[in-house]
Design a protein around this motif. Sequence first.
Motif, PDB file in Angstrom:
ATOM      1  N   UNK A 264      -9.148  75.566  22.262  1.00 43.08           N
ATOM      2  CA  UNK A 264      -8.455  75.573  21.104  1.00 43.08           C
ATOM      3  C   UNK A 264      -6.988  75.674  21.100  1.00 43.08           C
ATOM      4  N   UNK A 265      -6.461  76.642  21.929  1.00 43.40           N
ATOM      5  CA  UNK A 265      -5.386  76.568  22.096  1.00 43.40           C
ATOM      6  C   UNK A 265      -4.192  75.382  22.630  1.00 43.40           C
ATOM      7  N   UNK A 266      -5.028  74.546  23.373  1.00 41.02           N
ATOM      8  CA  UNK A 266      -4.775  73.325  23.879  1.00 41.02           C
ATOM      9  C   UNK A 266      -4.284  72.458  22.827  1.00 41.02           C
ATOM     10  N   UNK A 267      -5.337  72.541  21.859  1.00 44.81           N
ATOM     11  CA  UNK A 267      -5.454  71.532  20.740  1.00 44.81           C
ATOM     12  C   UNK A 267      -4.068  72.100  19.714  1.00 44.81           C
ATOM     13  N   UNK A 319     -14.846  71.202  17.095  1.00 42.14           N
ATOM     14  CA  UNK A 319     -14.597  70.597  15.693  1.00 42.14           C
ATOM     15  C   UNK A 319     -13.732  71.361  14.625  1.00 42.14           C
ATOM     16  N   UNK A 320     -13.588  72.505  14.852  1.00 49.01           N
ATOM     17  CA  UNK A 320     -12.812  73.387  13.883  1.00 49.01           C
ATOM     18  C   UNK A 320     -11.580  72.950  13.518  1.00 49.01           C
ATOM     19  N   UNK A 321     -10.685  72.129  14.538  1.00 46.44           N
ATOM     20  CA  UNK A 321      -9.622  71.717  14.172  1.00 46.44           C
ATOM     21  C   UNK A 321      -9.514  70.427  13.182  1.00 46.44           C
ATOM     22  N   UNK A 322     -10.556  69.496  13.689  1.00 48.93           N
ATOM     23  CA  UNK A 322     -10.723  68.255  13.065  1.00 48.93           C
ATOM     24  C   UNK A 322     -11.202  68.561  11.463  1.00 48.93           C
ATOM     25  N   UNK A 323     -11.859  69.640  11.494  1.00 46.68           N
ATOM     26  CA  UNK A 323     -12.398  70.093  10.042  1.00 46.68           C
ATOM     27  C   UNK A 323     -11.660  70.624   9.339  1.00 46.68           C
ATOM     28  N   UNK A 325      -7.930  69.881   9.520  1.00 47.44           N
ATOM     29  CA  UNK A 325      -7.177  68.898   9.070  1.00 47.44           C
ATOM     30  C   UNK A 325      -7.710  68.261   7.902  1.00 47.44           C
ATOM     31  N   UNK A 326      -9.335  68.176   7.834  1.00 44.02           N
ATOM     32  CA  UNK A 326      -9.851  67.251   6.766  1.00 44.02           C
ATOM     33  C   UNK A 326     -10.210  67.957   5.608  1.00 44.02           C
ATOM     34  N   UNK A 327      -9.821  69.394   5.779  1.00 45.97           N
ATOM     35  CA  UNK A 327     -10.275  70.308   4.539  1.00 45.97           C
ATOM     36  C   UNK A 327     -11.439  70.616   4.386  1.00 45.97           C
ATOM     37  N   UNK A 328     -12.279  70.607   5.528  1.00 50.82           N
ATOM     38  CA  UNK A 328     -13.847  70.901   5.445  1.00 50.82           C
ATOM     39  C   UNK A 328     -14.133  72.203   6.253  1.00 50.82           C
ATOM     40  N   UNK A 329     -13.264  73.184   6.543  1.00 48.63           N
ATOM     41  CA  UNK A 329     -13.262  74.241   7.480  1.00 48.63           C
ATOM     42  C   UNK A 329     -14.651  74.815   6.544  1.00 48.63           C
ATOM     43  N   UNK A 330     -15.687  75.481   6.983  1.00 48.72           N
ATOM     44  CA  UNK A 330     -16.673  76.270   6.280  1.00 48.72           C
ATOM     45  C   UNK A 330     -16.136  77.563   5.689  1.00 48.72           C
ATOM     46  N   UNK A 550     -21.429  78.566  12.330  1.00 50.10           N
ATOM     47  CA  UNK A 550     -20.684  77.875  11.363  1.00 50.10           C
ATOM     48  C   UNK A 550     -21.618  78.160  10.050  1.00 50.10           C
ATOM     49  N   UNK A 551     -22.255  78.908   9.975  1.00 47.43           N
ATOM     50  CA  UNK A 551     -23.013  79.413   8.704  1.00 47.43           C
ATOM     51  C   UNK A 551     -22.364  79.688   7.664  1.00 47.43           C
ATOM     52  N   UNK A 552     -22.645  79.280   6.436  1.00 41.69           N
ATOM     53  CA  UNK A 552     -21.908  79.641   5.205  1.00 41.69           C
ATOM     54  C   UNK A 552     -23.063  80.731   4.426  1.00 41.69           C
TER      55      UNK A 552
END
Length: 575
Positions: A264-267, A319-323, A325-330, A550-552
Amino acid sequence: MARPNDEVEALLQEYADLIAITGGDAFKARAYEKAARAIGGYPADISHLDAEGLREIPNVGRSIAEKVIEYLRTGTVAVVEERRAGIPAGVRELITIPTLGPKKALRLYEDLHISSVNELTAAIEADALHDLKGFGEKTQENILHGIELMQQAGGRIPLHLALDTAEGIVAELSAVTGCKRCAYAGSLRRMKETVGDIDVLVAAKRSAPFMDALAALPVTAEVIAHGPKKTSIRTTKGVQVDLRVLPPDSWGAGLQYFTGSKAHNIRTRTIAVRQGLKLSEYGLFEVDSGESVASRSEEEVYARLGLPWIPPTLREDRGEIDAALRGELPEVVTERSIRGDLHTHTDLTDGLAPLESMVAAAAERGYAYYAVTDHAPNLYMQRMTDEKILAQREQLRTLDGAHQGMRLLHGTELNIGPEGDVDWPDDFLAGFDICVAALHSHFDLGRKAMTRRLVRACENPHVNVLGHPTTRLIGKRPGVDADWDEVFAVCARTGTALEINAQPDRLDLCDEDILRAKEYGTKFAVDTDAHSVLHLAHLRYGVGTAQRGWLTPDDVINTWPLRRLRQFLRKGRPA
């Protein structure tokens, strides 16, 4: 920090094992096991009790109470020391292997003089156990798998023990003059099921008082390193703790840096570089000018990178970084989201507290509803009968709504038989508000048979929740072998929730299985499987695991209002 209750529980459990190893009375060994569980689950600090007070704890008689008093007074128990002295240390090491019990460990020592894990591994590889009764090919495979599990765990610490240690140290350091902020970070903050070591951060202008304070704590057994930027100690329980003191203005950057997984930190550092920035534990800086552009809070650091704040439990580069960036973080489920516990036990079966105590404790947690799910009759050692469970139902109905309006659900934990059958006929099961079904035996069925067994249980119209689905015990027992994709699909199709069992030695389902199951559209229940009042607080570990998956709140049935929950529990049956 470990409670005296936990220390005594471990001691009595060890004594029970030592009795079993030496061929002692099985009833006596079982009595010490029961007393160990009862003391571990007792809500008050037993160090404040006298012998009479100890005997009021279930399963603690006069002899056991005397031994507890002896331990609390001297730190040892003479009869335990005698048993230890009579058994080679290697044999005691053998019984720590998952799947290898005390009797088998003793037979290995007496018949083949095996007294270490390495010797046992070599003996199996040399086929030296083939003539030893009870050590067939399947048993040897299980033992080797148990050794592998133990070696994988290595020096890693279970989540709950690491949290106890970390929270105690954070409390101590927070009281030191000059402390602005103090928190644990690393994999512990990400709520991983086991932790290699504990990272603690302090925000303060001067580091020396905190480095000295950590080194001087009663829990500190050894100072590994002591310096102005980092001090490392080993606790009396063998846990390494690393302390770093940061300038107050760098708190957010430091917390972000020391929390995220390496990937995560590398990203995040890569994103920084693309923006002409440099990210470190001290802040986010412009490369050209060296000027700090963000550092005081994690939110500030992430925002400057063009990201929303990412919950620590998601920071695994899955996948949390990409989510983000897309505004799709749960919006992940939290403890505050949970409206009730759907899997708990009382002293009617193997719980430690009576129904009234469990209900009152649940109400104190602010729950809107609460289910009691004692074991059903096919788990024979619990001696459940139709009459007992129906009497409990009547008792529950009289308590319904009496504690701050909390509604009570009468349920049961059914045993899934080898063919997928469960306790009680359909007409009797129809009287329960909720049925949890779980595996308690026959863990070694083949993959096809195990899959068929689980599928049949989930297809039962009265089974609402598949409890601790894989049956794993972290570092002790592997999960059963099944086609989990098929099971997950059937759960989604039939409206059977998958449990995330919050008992810290289970955390079953694990985060990776949750991520897979979620893709099928399954629903989940985060339950404590509480066997005592204290166990209700284990919810935090289940919620942390659910977040890692990633549960809501919409994914978790016990975040729902009672009306919606009851509709789900009907599984399509008419109201």
